[in-house]
Enzyme design. Structure first.
Site, PDB file in Angstrom:
ATOM      1  N   TYR A 142       0.812  -1.217   0.000  1.00  0.00           N
ATOM      2  CA  TYR A 142       0.000   0.000   0.000  1.00  0.00           C
ATOM      3  C   TYR A 142       0.849   1.271   0.000  1.00  0.00           C
ATOM      4  O   TYR A 142       0.330   2.369  -0.165  1.00  0.00           O
ATOM      5  CB  TYR A 142      -0.951   0.020   1.200  1.00  0.00           C
ATOM      6  CG  TYR A 142      -2.003  -1.089   1.185  1.00  0.00           C
ATOM      7  CD1 TYR A 142      -2.086  -1.998   0.139  1.00  0.00           C
ATOM      8  CD2 TYR A 142      -2.919  -1.208   2.215  1.00  0.00           C
ATOM      9  CE1 TYR A 142      -3.024  -3.005   0.126  1.00  0.00           C
ATOM     10  CE2 TYR A 142      -3.883  -2.215   2.205  1.00  0.00           C
ATOM     11  CZ  TYR A 142      -3.920  -3.115   1.159  1.00  0.00           C
ATOM     12  OH  TYR A 142      -4.857  -4.115   1.158  1.00  0.00           O
ATOM     13  N   LYS A 194       3.750 -15.225   2.814  1.00  0.00           N
ATOM     14  CA  LYS A 194       3.659 -15.993   1.570  1.00  0.00           C
ATOM     15  C   LYS A 194       5.088 -16.290   1.134  1.00  0.00           C
ATOM     16  O   LYS A 194       5.543 -15.911   0.040  1.00  0.00           O
ATOM     17  CB  LYS A 194       2.873 -15.150   0.535  1.00  0.00           C
ATOM     18  CG  LYS A 194       2.524 -15.867  -0.760  1.00  0.00           C
ATOM     19  CD  LYS A 194       1.433 -16.907  -0.606  1.00  0.00           C
ATOM     20  CE  LYS A 194       1.195 -17.625  -1.919  1.00  0.00           C
ATOM     21  NZ  LYS A 194       0.391 -18.854  -1.768  1.00  0.00           N
ATOM     22  N   ASP A 226      -2.635 -18.167   2.381  1.00  0.00           N
ATOM     23  CA  ASP A 226      -3.776 -18.913   1.825  1.00  0.00           C
ATOM     24  C   ASP A 226      -4.242 -19.977   2.808  1.00  0.00           C
ATOM     25  O   ASP A 226      -5.438 -20.202   3.015  1.00  0.00           O
ATOM     26  CB  ASP A 226      -3.429 -19.520   0.452  1.00  0.00           C
ATOM     27  CG  ASP A 226      -1.981 -19.964   0.321  1.00  0.00           C
ATOM     28  OD1 ASP A 226      -1.196 -19.688   1.242  1.00  0.00           O
ATOM     29  OD2 ASP A 226      -1.637 -20.584  -0.689  1.00  0.00           O
ATOM     30  N   ASP A 250      -5.233  -6.780   6.032  1.00  0.00           N
ATOM     31  CA  ASP A 250      -6.444  -6.107   5.547  1.00  0.00           C
ATOM     32  C   ASP A 250      -7.482  -7.156   5.138  1.00  0.00           C
ATOM     33  O   ASP A 250      -8.648  -7.122   5.539  1.00  0.00           O
ATOM     34  CB  ASP A 250      -6.040  -5.242   4.342  1.00  0.00           C
ATOM     35  CG  ASP A 250      -7.127  -4.280   3.914  1.00  0.00           C
ATOM     36  OD1 ASP A 250      -8.167  -4.231   4.590  1.00  0.00           O
ATOM     37  OD2 ASP A 250      -6.933  -3.587   2.900  1.00  0.00           O
ATOM     38  N   ASP A 254     -11.139  -8.775   7.341  1.00  0.00           N
ATOM     39  CA  ASP A 254     -12.511  -8.761   6.814  1.00  0.00           C
ATOM     40  C   ASP A 254     -13.108 -10.159   6.930  1.00  0.00           C
ATOM     41  O   ASP A 254     -14.265 -10.342   7.296  1.00  0.00           O
ATOM     42  CB  ASP A 254     -12.537  -8.327   5.337  1.00  0.00           C
ATOM     43  CG  ASP A 254     -12.759  -6.829   5.190  1.00  0.00           C
ATOM     44  OD1 ASP A 254     -12.327  -6.095   6.094  1.00  0.00           O
ATOM     45  OD2 ASP A 254     -13.347  -6.399   4.177  1.00  0.00           O
TER      46      ASP A 254
END
Ligand code: NAD
Length: 371
Positions: A142, A194, A226, A250, A254
């Site tokens: 970001y 990852k 994942d 982020d 959610d």
């Protein structure tokens, strides 16, 4: 009498609706604790772009700098504004996080027993879930440069580039933060990356392995993002503290919000190393949800995530532990009493408006004992 200053940046969409309720509860809780608070409102996001020419003005930045904390609503696309404009509402948040060095975003997830039916997951999966996601907030994809859309040349189509970058120092400070938090909890830390694909993740894992030696009382495990996304739904009880980089955090939070039944239930605290004038941790507090353009202005927004964010503000930035606990108890009480905004109501259940939910929490709080 001690007076605190809070910058209240309600923002766009449902931001003002939920922040109004949170500010009321905050004010009452501070008063109950025998202190006073000055709430200073300012524009942010699309509202600020339209009226002040920037997603956050220099005056508002200065207000935040001299406050004890920031109570934030949400910013972003309520179907207004130009997506191609250089002025985007989200820049306000990015600037606040960067300039105020708020590198640690804490997102506690603890489903309420009375709301288990509001989640799409089974009761047996949800009982006993109590986890915190510690998301790195000022680095990664970001913030990395270059980040742009490039026009095509010589008959080729356009291309785009984003950059994920992390320094060892950035990783170490968030990882240490998470370990310290884990030491005060169930002492289990899951680091999410990852590392099978990304260089940033391989550095992340190397730093976690080195730093873990300083926290022998905390059990450490690594999980690929994942795999973590799957485990959060399959066996969320296995998690205590999750630490991860900006974008993974982020997305995973959610997902984690669905353990509580709604985006409208999850608060967050963004913290750094900065101290307030009263010697507490400076921070920015916001619900994890966005501006919810689909329900804006209809009185349907759930204000509990914003109110629970105010509770975190009381705890971390004002040092009012008991007041924070009182707000959290008031929220638990109204949920147990059956107050439901549409997002957490089951079919056939009676629903209340944003204002009514806020008033119910305020009523439960003021009926409780003085701190
Ligand atoms: P969103 O969180 O705004 O909404 C997702 C869904 O959850 C919607 O169906 C919405 O109605 C529901 N919802 C969210 N908050 C709720 C609440 N308090 N009560 C009841 N229901 C609630 O996410 P989105 O739709 O992807 O994004 C909308 C805008 O918000 C975008 O412009 C996005 O950039 C912005 N956004 C801002 C922030 C922030 O300010 N921190 C965070 C996320 C998204």
């Amino acid at each position: 009498m001690e007076t605190y200053t809070i910058a209240v940046l309600a923002g766009d969409g449902i931001g003002p609706e939920v922040t109004t309720e949170a500010a009321r509860v905050l004010e009452a809780a501070v008063k109950q604790a025998g202190r006073t608070v000055a709430l200073r409102e300012a524009l942010v996001g699309q509202a600020a772009i339209e009226r002040e020419g920037a997603a956050i003005s220099e005056e508002t930045m200065a207000l935040c700098q001299r406050s004890d904390a920031v109570l934030f609503g949400a910013v972003g696309g309520a179907g207004v504004g130009n997506p191609n404009s250089k002025q985007q509402p989200e820049q306000a948040l990015f600037r606040l996080r960067k300039d105020l060095e708020l590198f640690a975003n804490l997102r506690p997830v603890r489903p309420y027993p009375a709301l288990v039916g509001a989640s799409t997951l089974k009761r047996s999966v949800l009982s006993g879930v109590d986890l915190v996601v510690v998301r790195e907030l000022t680095g990664g994809l970001y913030y990395g440069k270059p980040s742009e859309i490039r026009d095509g040349v010589d008959g080729k189509g356009a291309s785009a580039v984003d950059t994920m970058a992390y320094t060892e120092e950035e990783i170490e400070r968030i990882v240490r933060y998470a370990y310290t938090l884990a030491q005060g909890r169930r002492k289990r830390l899951t680091s999410v990356d990852k590392a099978n694909v990304l260089s940033c993740s391989r550095l992340w894992r190397r730093v976690v392995d080195r730093v873990s030696a300083d926290y022998p009382d905390v059990e450490t495990r690594h999980l690929l993002v994942d795999s973590c996304a799957m485990a959060l739904i399959r066996s969320p009880r296995d998690f205590d503290v999750i630490v991860t980089e900006n974008m993974f955090g982020d997305i995973l939070t959610d997902e984690a919000s669905m353990l509580t039944g709604s985006m409208g239930m999850l608060p967050s605290a963004s913290l750094g190393l900065r101290k307030t004038a009263h010697g507490h941790q400076f921070g920015l507090y916001e619900p994890i949800h966005g501006t919810a353009p689909d329900i804006t202005g209809q009185g349907k927004a759930n204000p509990l995530a914003a109110i629970l964010s105010a509770a975190l503000l009381l705890r971390y930035s004002l040092g009012l532990q008991r007041a924070a606990g009182a707000v959290e108890r008031a929220v638990r009480q109204v949920i147990a009493q059956g107050y439901r905004t549409p997002d957490i109501a089951r079919p056939g259940e009676q629903v209340v408006s944003t204002r009514e939910m806020g008033a119910a929490v305020l009523g439960a709080l003021t009926a409780s004992k003085k701190e």
